[in-house]
Design a protein around this motif. Structure first.
Motif, PDB file in Angstrom:
ATOM      1  N   SER A   1       0.841  -1.186   0.000  1.00 25.25           N
ATOM      2  CA  SER A   1       0.000   0.000   0.000  1.00 25.25           C
ATOM      3  C   SER A   1       0.880   1.243   0.000  1.00 25.25           C
ATOM      4  O   SER A   1       2.108   1.163  -0.005  1.00 25.25           O
ATOM      5  CB  SER A   1      -0.916  -0.005   1.223  1.00 25.25           C
ATOM      6  N   ILE A   2       0.214   2.400   0.028  1.00 26.17           N
ATOM      7  CA  ILE A   2       0.973   3.651   0.063  1.00 26.17           C
ATOM      8  C   ILE A   2       1.747   3.786   1.370  1.00 26.17           C
ATOM      9  O   ILE A   2       2.660   4.610   1.467  1.00 26.17           O
ATOM     10  CB  ILE A   2       0.045   4.861  -0.126  1.00 26.17           C
ATOM     11  N   ALA A   3       1.376   2.992   2.354  1.00 26.38           N
ATOM     12  CA  ALA A   3       2.120   2.956   3.624  1.00 26.38           C
ATOM     13  C   ALA A   3       2.839   1.623   3.748  1.00 26.38           C
ATOM     14  O   ALA A   3       2.849   1.010   4.821  1.00 26.38           O
ATOM     15  CB  ALA A   3       1.172   3.183   4.791  1.00 26.38           C
ATOM     16  N   ALA A   4       3.453   1.163   2.655  1.00 27.64           N
ATOM     17  CA  ALA A   4       4.021  -0.185   2.617  1.00 27.64           C
ATOM     18  C   ALA A   4       5.121  -0.395   3.650  1.00 27.64           C
ATOM     19  O   ALA A   4       5.199  -1.449   4.271  1.00 27.64           O
ATOM     20  CB  ALA A   4       4.561  -0.489   1.218  1.00 27.64           C
ATOM     21  N   LEU A   5       5.964   0.600   3.862  1.00 31.90           N
ATOM     22  CA  LEU A   5       7.057   0.438   4.825  1.00 31.90           C
ATOM     23  C   LEU A   5       6.564   0.526   6.256  1.00 31.90           C
ATOM     24  O   LEU A   5       7.197  -0.014   7.171  1.00 31.90           O
ATOM     25  CB  LEU A   5       8.133   1.498   4.584  1.00 31.90           C
ATOM     26  N   GLY A   6       5.451   1.201   6.451  1.00 28.98           N
ATOM     27  CA  GLY A   6       4.865   1.284   7.783  1.00 28.98           C
ATOM     28  C   GLY A   6       5.835   1.842   8.811  1.00 28.98           C
ATOM     29  O   GLY A   6       6.441   2.900   8.619  1.00 28.98           O
ATOM     30  N   LEU A   7       6.015   1.126   9.889  1.00 29.98           N
ATOM     31  CA  LEU A   7       6.813   1.570  11.027  1.00 29.98           C
ATOM     32  C   LEU A   7       8.221   0.997  11.031  1.00 29.98           C
ATOM     33  O   LEU A   7       8.983   1.264  11.959  1.00 29.98           O
ATOM     34  CB  LEU A   7       6.108   1.179  12.328  1.00 29.98           C
ATOM     35  N   ASN A   8       8.566   0.199  10.014  1.00 25.29           N
ATOM     36  CA  ASN A   8       9.881  -0.442  10.010  1.00 25.29           C
ATOM     37  C   ASN A   8      11.039   0.554  10.066  1.00 25.29           C
ATOM     38  O   ASN A   8      11.957   0.372  10.870  1.00 25.29           O
ATOM     39  CB  ASN A   8      10.020  -1.342   8.776  1.00 25.29           C
ATOM     40  N   PRO A   9      11.052   1.610   9.249  1.00 27.76           N
ATOM     41  CA  PRO A   9      12.169   2.570   9.353  1.00 27.76           C
ATOM     42  C   PRO A   9      12.238   3.253  10.710  1.00 27.76           C
ATOM     43  O   PRO A   9      13.329   3.506  11.222  1.00 27.76           O
ATOM     44  CB  PRO A   9      11.862   3.588   8.234  1.00 27.76           C
ATOM     45  N   TYR A  10      11.078   3.532  11.301  1.00 28.70           N
ATOM     46  CA  TYR A  10      11.063   4.188  12.613  1.00 28.70           C
ATOM     47  C   TYR A  10      11.605   3.262  13.699  1.00 28.70           C
ATOM     48  O   TYR A  10      12.362   3.692  14.569  1.00 28.70           O
ATOM     49  CB  TYR A  10       9.637   4.626  12.949  1.00 28.70           C
TER      50      TYR A  10
ATOM     51  N   PRO B   1      16.004   9.100   5.949  1.00 28.83           N
ATOM     52  CA  PRO B   1      16.922   8.393   5.037  1.00 28.83           C
ATOM     53  C   PRO B   1      16.741   6.879   5.084  1.00 28.83           C
ATOM     54  O   PRO B   1      16.890   6.205   4.051  1.00 28.83           O
ATOM     55  CB  PRO B   1      18.313   8.805   5.523  1.00 28.83           C
ATOM     56  N   LEU B   2      16.421   6.330   6.245  1.00 34.13           N
ATOM     57  CA  LEU B   2      16.197   4.884   6.327  1.00 34.13           C
ATOM     58  C   LEU B   2      14.988   4.473   5.497  1.00 34.13           C
ATOM     59  O   LEU B   2      15.004   3.430   4.830  1.00 34.13           O
ATOM     60  CB  LEU B   2      15.994   4.465   7.792  1.00 34.13           C
ATOM     61  N   ALA B   3      13.931   5.276   5.517  1.00 33.80           N
ATOM     62  CA  ALA B   3      12.744   4.966   4.718  1.00 33.80           C
ATOM     63  C   ALA B   3      13.055   5.027   3.220  1.00 33.80           C
ATOM     64  O   ALA B   3      12.568   4.197   2.437  1.00 33.80           O
ATOM     65  CB  ALA B   3      11.611   5.936   5.059  1.00 33.80           C
ATOM     66  N   ILE B   4      13.879   5.984   2.818  1.00 35.35           N
ATOM     67  CA  ILE B   4      14.249   6.098   1.400  1.00 35.35           C
ATOM     68  C   ILE B   4      15.063   4.880   0.960  1.00 35.35           C
ATOM     69  O   ILE B   4      14.795   4.269  -0.085  1.00 35.35           O
ATOM     70  CB  ILE B   4      15.046   7.400   1.164  1.00 35.35           C
ATOM     71  N   VAL B   5      16.040   4.506   1.775  1.00 35.86           N
ATOM     72  CA  VAL B   5      16.872   3.346   1.438  1.00 35.86           C
ATOM     73  C   VAL B   5      16.040   2.064   1.403  1.00 35.86           C
ATOM     74  O   VAL B   5      16.164   1.239   0.481  1.00 35.86           O
ATOM     75  CB  VAL B   5      18.037   3.217   2.439  1.00 35.86           C
ATOM     76  N   GLN B   6      15.159   1.891   2.376  1.00 37.36           N
ATOM     77  CA  GLN B   6      14.349   0.677   2.424  1.00 37.36           C
ATOM     78  C   GLN B   6      13.343   0.625   1.278  1.00 37.36           C
ATOM     79  O   GLN B   6      13.043  -0.457   0.764  1.00 37.36           O
ATOM     80  CB  GLN B   6      13.623   0.588   3.766  1.00 37.36           C
ATOM     81  N   SER B   7      12.795   1.762   0.874  1.00 38.62           N
ATOM     82  CA  SER B   7      11.865   1.761  -0.250  1.00 38.62           C
ATOM     83  C   SER B   7      12.575   1.376  -1.543  1.00 38.62           C
ATOM     84  O   SER B   7      12.042   0.621  -2.361  1.00 38.62           O
ATOM     85  CB  SER B   7      11.210   3.137  -0.398  1.00 38.62           C
ATOM     86  N   LEU B   8      13.819   1.882  -1.744  1.00 38.49           N
ATOM     87  CA  LEU B   8      14.594   1.492  -2.925  1.00 38.49           C
ATOM     88  C   LEU B   8      14.959   0.010  -2.875  1.00 38.49           C
ATOM     89  O   LEU B   8      14.904  -0.689  -3.898  1.00 38.49           O
ATOM     90  CB  LEU B   8      15.857   2.348  -3.019  1.00 38.49           C
ATOM     91  N   GLY B   9      15.340  -0.476  -1.683  1.00 38.17           N
ATOM     92  CA  GLY B   9      15.660  -1.889  -1.548  1.00 38.17           C
ATOM     93  C   GLY B   9      14.455  -2.779  -1.785  1.00 38.17           C
ATOM     94  O   GLY B   9      14.566  -3.834  -2.430  1.00 38.17           O
ATOM     95  N   MET B  10      13.301  -2.377  -1.298  1.00 38.70           N
ATOM     96  CA  MET B  10      12.081  -3.165  -1.518  1.00 38.70           C
ATOM     97  C   MET B  10      11.718  -3.200  -2.994  1.00 38.70           C
ATOM     98  O   MET B  10      11.304  -4.236  -3.531  1.00 38.70           O
ATOM     99  CB  MET B  10      10.941  -2.576  -0.691  1.00 38.70           C
TER     100      MET B  10
END
Length: 426
Positions: free
Chosen positions: A75-84, A125-134
């Motif tokens: 979803s548009i919130a696919a990463l959710g709370l993982n980066p946090y 930055p963690l959310a950006i990196v994880q979104s690219l990795g996903m």
């Protein structure tokens, strides 16, 4: 049992208080909004292949738990709370090596607010990196096609925005609702998948086979036993007596058996799945000298095999001791007791108190570490015993659900007691 009946009685009495009804209504409204966001998928993703891929990968399934169930839907919130969550762990580890952060953490409410602010900034930055990795993982599995640079920016931006929305919703629950916001969002994601698991189990189960009912009874007994064990361990506390000579009173220093919570399981599953993932990746190389050993490594550490289960169990125990040493520091506690004039009866203040605390903590942690290890490998054990895989949501999920329910009960009790006290005061 008496404590459970007391909590239920207090809860139903609390529903009569306007303050608690308001907090529960706000919390439910926020969770409903969260579940609405969780079902708005990003365009261009094959959801059928995506869910099949997640069901075969334990690491991604665990990440989906901590995203609140949004990752499997992409979803548009696919990463959710993982980066946090990752940023929070990173900030805790940085406090070990940064004297400035360590001093800031001791400055009370102001220090906690500043660290929370740094955590939110580190989340970006963690959310950006994880979104690219996903995206890279899903693209390699042909689940999502190639994107233009503009579409890639839009994808990363939307996933980053979704993460910040989840953090904002959690803060709203903390401020205006009841319970811990982050935990409540994860709790809602886990609970929302239970009906789907039940339907899948019913659809693939052969009820004409008598062995099926035996497996269901075994599964139910193991599930009830696990819940009871989690409640007992979550409530278990070692109380160390502390005497204050000037005040002529004795209090207790509480040490929870499960001090580390679920964090050691998160660390352990991240490392335990690396051999299998690395073996699968290197197994695609055309060079047989690399591919064959890599595929053998992947088969050896497959998540349903005993080598993986044993390796996973050892990692959980190791990370439990490591994480507890980060959040629980005997030296700081001993110094605080000495400054406030407190001491453990029969133990000299200072270094002797520090050694005594280390001795007690290590033995309490050992019990909690073995408990977390059993919880972590319980899904694999249950699946091998009963042959049922669709209904098993995982020991980590059960631990989160039970912990959140216990914490929510305490929050409700505090709200009711505060309301009754204020009513009597005025």
């Amino acid at each position: 049992m008496n404590q459970i009946l007391k909590s239920l009685t207090l809860y139903f009495e609390g529903l009569k208080t306007p303050l608690l009804r308001q907090k529960i209504g706000i919390t439910l409204g926020i969770l409903i909004f969260f579940r609405f966001i969780a079902h708005i998928p990003v365009p261009g993703v094959n959801l059928v292949l995506l869910r099949q891929f997640f069901s075969q990968n334990q690491l991604l399934s665990l990440l989906d738990i901590f995203s609140g169930g949004t990752l499997a839907n992409f979803s548009i919130a696919a990463l959710g709370l993982n980066p946090y969550i990752n940023a929070s762990v990173m900030m805790q580890l940085l406090q070990l090596v940064s004297p400035q952060l360590e001093e800031l953490s001791k400055e009370g409410e102001y220090g906690r607010a500043k660290i929370n602010q740094y955590t939110r900034i580190a989340t970006i930055p963690l959310a950006i990196v994880q979104s690219l990795g996903m995206y890279g993982i899903l693209h390699s599995q042909n689940i999502i096609g190639a994107l233009s640079p503009l579409m890639m920016v839009a994808l990363v931006t939307s996933m980053l925005a979704g993460t910040m929305i989840m953090i904002f919703l959690g803060q709203l629950i903390n401020q205006f609702g009841v319970g811990n916001g982050i935990s409540m969002i994860i709790f809602a994601g886990i609970i929302s998948r239970l009906p789907i698991s039940a339907i899948q189990t019913i659809s693939v189960t052969d009820f004409s086979n008598p062995q099926t009912f035996v497996n269901l009874i075994i599964f139910a007994a193991l599930a009830i036993g696990m819940i009871m064990a989690i409640v007992m361990v979550e409530e278990a506390v070692l109380r160390i007596p502390v005497h204050y000579a000037k005040r002529a009173q004795t209090t207790y220093l509480p040490i929870k058996v499960d001090t580390a919570g679920v964090m050691p399981i998160i660390f352990a599953v991240s490392l335990a799945t690396i051999p299998s993932l690395l073996g699968q990746y290197l197994g695609k190389i055309n060079n047989p000298m690399i591919a064959n050993p890599a595929l053998a490594l992947a088969r050896f550490f497959q998540t349903s095999g005993y080598p993986y289960i044993i390796f996973y169990f050892i990692l959980v125990i190791g990370f439990t001791f490591f994480y507890t040493s980060v959040v629980f520091k005997p030296k700081d506690i001993a110094d605080e007791l000495r400054k406030s004039g407190g001491f453990i009866p029969g133990i000299r203040p200072g270094l002797s108190t520090e050694k005594r605390l280390k001795y007690l903590i290590n033995r309490v942690i050992a019990i909690g570490a073995v408990f977390l290890g059993v919880i972590a490998i319980s899904p694999s054990i249950v699946s091998k015993i009963t042959g049922m895989t669709t209904l098993t949501i995982g020991g980590t999920s059960v631990l989160i659900v039970v912990s959140v329910v216990i914490e929510l009960t305490r929050k409700i009790e505090n709200v009711v007691q505060t309301y009754n006290y204020d009513k009597l005061t005025y």
